[in-house]
Design a protein around this motif. Structure first.
Motif, PDB file in Angstrom:
ATOM      1  N   SER A   1       8.027   2.039   2.329  1.00  0.00           N
ATOM      2  CA  SER A   1       7.792   2.948   3.453  1.00  0.00           C
ATOM      3  C   SER A   1       8.232   2.297   4.764  1.00  0.00           C
ATOM      4  O   SER A   1       8.667   2.972   5.687  1.00  0.00           O
ATOM      5  N   LEU A   2       8.131   0.970   4.824  1.00  0.00           N
ATOM      6  CA  LEU A   2       8.550   0.299   6.050  1.00  0.00           C
ATOM      7  C   LEU A   2      10.036   0.535   6.305  1.00  0.00           C
ATOM      8  O   LEU A   2      10.462   0.759   7.437  1.00  0.00           O
TER       9      LEU A   2
ATOM     10  N   MET B   1      10.513   3.892   7.787  1.00  0.00           N
ATOM     11  CA  MET B   1      10.183   3.890   9.226  1.00  0.00           C
ATOM     12  C   MET B   1      11.320   3.256  10.025  1.00  0.00           C
ATOM     13  O   MET B   1      11.754   3.778  11.053  1.00  0.00           O
TER      14      MET B   1
ATOM     15  N   TYR C   1      -0.097  -3.593  13.340  1.00  0.00           N
ATOM     16  CA  TYR C   1       0.654  -4.139  12.205  1.00  0.00           C
ATOM     17  C   TYR C   1       1.900  -4.868  12.714  1.00  0.00           C
ATOM     18  O   TYR C   1       2.757  -4.262  13.356  1.00  0.00           O
TER      19      TYR C   1
ATOM     20  N   HIS D   1       5.445  -3.313  12.162  1.00  0.00           N
ATOM     21  CA  HIS D   1       5.790  -2.205  13.070  1.00  0.00           C
ATOM     22  C   HIS D   1       6.348  -2.781  14.366  1.00  0.00           C
ATOM     23  O   HIS D   1       7.365  -2.320  14.895  1.00  0.00           O
TER      24      HIS D   1
ATOM     25  N   ASN E   1      -4.412  -1.147  10.010  1.00  0.00           N
ATOM     26  CA  ASN E   1      -4.082  -2.556   9.833  1.00  0.00           C
ATOM     27  C   ASN E   1      -4.054  -3.197  11.220  1.00  0.00           C
ATOM     28  O   ASN E   1      -3.221  -2.806  12.027  1.00  0.00           O
TER      29      ASN E   1
ATOM     30  N   ASP F   1       1.661   6.378   9.876  1.00  0.00           N
ATOM     31  CA  ASP F   1       1.814   5.535   8.693  1.00  0.00           C
ATOM     32  C   ASP F   1       0.521   5.582   7.874  1.00  0.00           C
ATOM     33  O   ASP F   1      -0.439   4.867   8.152  1.00  0.00           O
TER      34      ASP F   1
ATOM     35  N   ALA G   1      -0.422   4.391   5.161  1.00  0.00           N
ATOM     36  CA  ALA G   1      -0.314   3.371   4.112  1.00  0.00           C
ATOM     37  C   ALA G   1      -1.581   3.231   3.272  1.00  0.00           C
ATOM     38  O   ALA G   1      -1.518   2.855   2.113  1.00  0.00           O
ATOM     39  N   TYR G   2      -2.742   3.494   3.879  1.00  0.00           N
ATOM     40  CA  TYR G   2      -4.009   3.193   3.174  1.00  0.00           C
ATOM     41  C   TYR G   2      -4.867   4.434   2.937  1.00  0.00           C
ATOM     42  O   TYR G   2      -6.090   4.338   2.857  1.00  0.00           O
TER      43      TYR G   2
ATOM     44  N   SER H   1       2.918   5.278   0.861  1.00  0.00           N
ATOM     45  CA  SER H   1       3.523   4.301  -0.046  1.00  0.00           C
ATOM     46  C   SER H   1       2.608   4.004  -1.230  1.00  0.00           C
ATOM     47  O   SER H   1       1.388   3.994  -1.092  1.00  0.00           O
TER      48      SER H   1
ATOM     49  N   SER I   1       2.961   1.074  -2.661  1.00  0.00           N
ATOM     50  CA  SER I   1       3.059  -0.392  -2.782  1.00  0.00           C
ATOM     51  C   SER I   1       1.726  -1.027  -3.136  1.00  0.00           C
ATOM     52  O   SER I   1       1.679  -1.985  -3.891  1.00  0.00           O
ATOM     53  N   LYS I   2       0.639  -0.513  -2.541  1.00  0.00           N
ATOM     54  CA  LYS I   2      -0.666  -1.104  -2.820  1.00  0.00           C
ATOM     55  C   LYS I   2      -1.465  -0.217  -3.764  1.00  0.00           C
ATOM     56  O   LYS I   2      -2.685  -0.186  -3.753  1.00  0.00           O
TER      57      LYS I   2
END
Ligand code: PMP
Length: 417
Positions: free
Chosen positions: A90-91, A94, A127, A130, A177, A206, A208-209, A242, A244-245
């Motif tokens: 995802s980074l 971005m 983050y 970013h 983050n 974002d 992400a979490y 994402s 990823s985690k």
């Protein structure tokens, strides 16, 4: 309070143990990653068609396969037609948006690089990656205080409403983050209601979490795309997410969502970049998770692994540093934000390093790595095992006490001189 001598000898004793520990990056623990191992061989030799009949072994399908678009859509509360599923990171999605806006502008506006020094609002602590994207493109970063409710919206509104060179804002709305805060509904609605002076202002949302809760039910926040649309800002947000985690960090699947207009512009840029994403990896993920419920139940298992790690860190901090420092107590995400006394963060990182514990660089959670008060640190508990975290926190707390004590001594000396 312990004497300087006692604190120093405790630190020296820990240093003599020659430990090698790392709580610097938000990497999932191997025990977490193992839970997704079935992805590795989930596809039989004749299993390569998506539900739309597309042969995933071949080129094409810029927007991703329907089953993965559906999973992201359900998780984000969107329609699958609003989602573009990309590659592994995802980074990089971005980064590519910023690169595209920088060189080509936003839907017909002047490219950012031609408009002078453009700026981004950076909720801080934030983050580091970013911030590095902005730094790389010479986008001036303006730190915005992070409150418990999210970014300080009074300042955000004042700046965005008056400065046409402010082109964007980073947001990590759920388990930010590194503070772990969840933006309040009011904050999200105020972001959606912004009336930017810059017509090409973008909110980088974002997520992400979004499903990474371990101590509370998953927070369901207002849908930024819909909220923005209600306020005539449908083209303002770009949403990122994402796996990823969730599955394999760096070898998973990332996605974006945006308005029709923005997706058209983004697809045009993607077409210049690639003949199509890794659809086989998307298919593997779709087969493994099946649907959003599959993701949520996987996250429950991950949460059971992650929670004891956060508990270990938090209980050490509570035992050793209560009343001396501040830290956040997240209910999800990957990080704890720790705030030392002013002027001590760099020294804490240095002392930890000398005793064998790697921390995220001091300053990293601030734009330009510049923490004017030298006090903010990020702790990433997931990669280590619980017993290692106990050792790591012994070193950390001892280093904090020593750095504080040194600071006090140097203050005393300077007032006596
Ligand atoms: N956004 C945030 C807020 C993160 O913390 C991370 C991982 N540390 C990422 C994005 C990177 O995600 P990906 O692996 O999909 O590039």
């Amino acid at each position: 309070m312990d004497s300087y001598h006692k604190i120093l000898s405790n630190y020296e004793a820990l240093k003599a143990r020659n430990m090698k520990l790392d709580i610097s990056r938000g990497k999932p623990g191997t025990d977490q990653i193992d839970l997704a191992n079935a992805i590795l061989n989930i596809l039989q030799q004749d299993d390569y068609y998506s539900t739309s009949g597309v042969d995933c072994r071949n080129y094409g399908g810029i927007e991703g396969i329907p089953e993965m678009r559906e999973i992201f859509a359900e998780l984000l509360g969107l329609k699958s037609s609003e989602i573009i599923v990309g590659g592994n990171s995802s980074l990089s999605l971005m980064h590519d948006r910023i690169a595209g806006f920088y060189t080509h502008g936003v839907n017909g506006s002047e490219p950012w690089f031609k408009q002078g020094t453009v700026k981004f609002l950076c909720p801080t602590p934030g983050y580091d990656r970013h911030f590095y994207i902005c730094e790389y493109y010479n986008i001036q970063m303006i730190p915005i205080d992070m409150l418990e409710t999210g970014p300080d919206m009074d300042t955000v509104e004042k700046l965005v409403h008056s400065d046409p060179l402010i082109k964007g804002m980073w947001c990590v709305p759920v388990y930010s983050n590194p503070t772990g805060c969840v933006y309040s509904n009011e904050t999200i609605k105020r972001i959606a209601r912004l009336k930017p002076k810059a017509p090409d202002f973008k909110v980088f949302w974002d997520n992400a979490y979004t499903v990474h809760n371990f101590s509370e039910p998953r927070p369901i926040i207002p849908n930024i795309l819909h909220e923005c649309a209600i306020n005539g800002n449908e083209d303002m947000p770009i949403i990122f997410a994402s796996f990823s985690k969730i599955s394999f960090a760096g070898s998973a699947v990332a996605a974006m969502a945006a308005s029709d207009n923005m997706r058209k512009a983004i697809s045009k840029q993607i077409s210049a970049q690639t003949v199509g994403p890794d659809k086989m990896n998307q298919l593997r993920h779709a087969r493994f998770f099946k649907n959003a419920d599959g993701v949520i139940s996987h996250m429950k298992q991950l949460g059971e692994k992650i929670k004891p790690k956060f508990d270990a860190v938090l209980s050490s901090l509570e035992e050793e540093l209560a009343g001396i420092c501040e830290w956040t107590k997240p209910k999800g995400g990957y990080f704890i934000h720790f705030r030392s006394k002013e002027g001590c963060a760099k020294r804490i990182v240095e002392l930890c390093g000398e005793a064998g514990l790697v921390l995220t660089e001091a300053g990293a959670v601030h734009p330009y790595k510049y923490d004017p008060k030298d006090r903010d640190l990020r702790i990433a508990p997931t990669f280590a095992q619980v017993n290692e975290l106990k050792d790591a926190m012994e070193i950390f707390c001892s280093a904090v006490k020593l750095a504080h004590m040194e600071k006090m001594e140097s203050k005393n000396n300077s007032t006596q001189n």
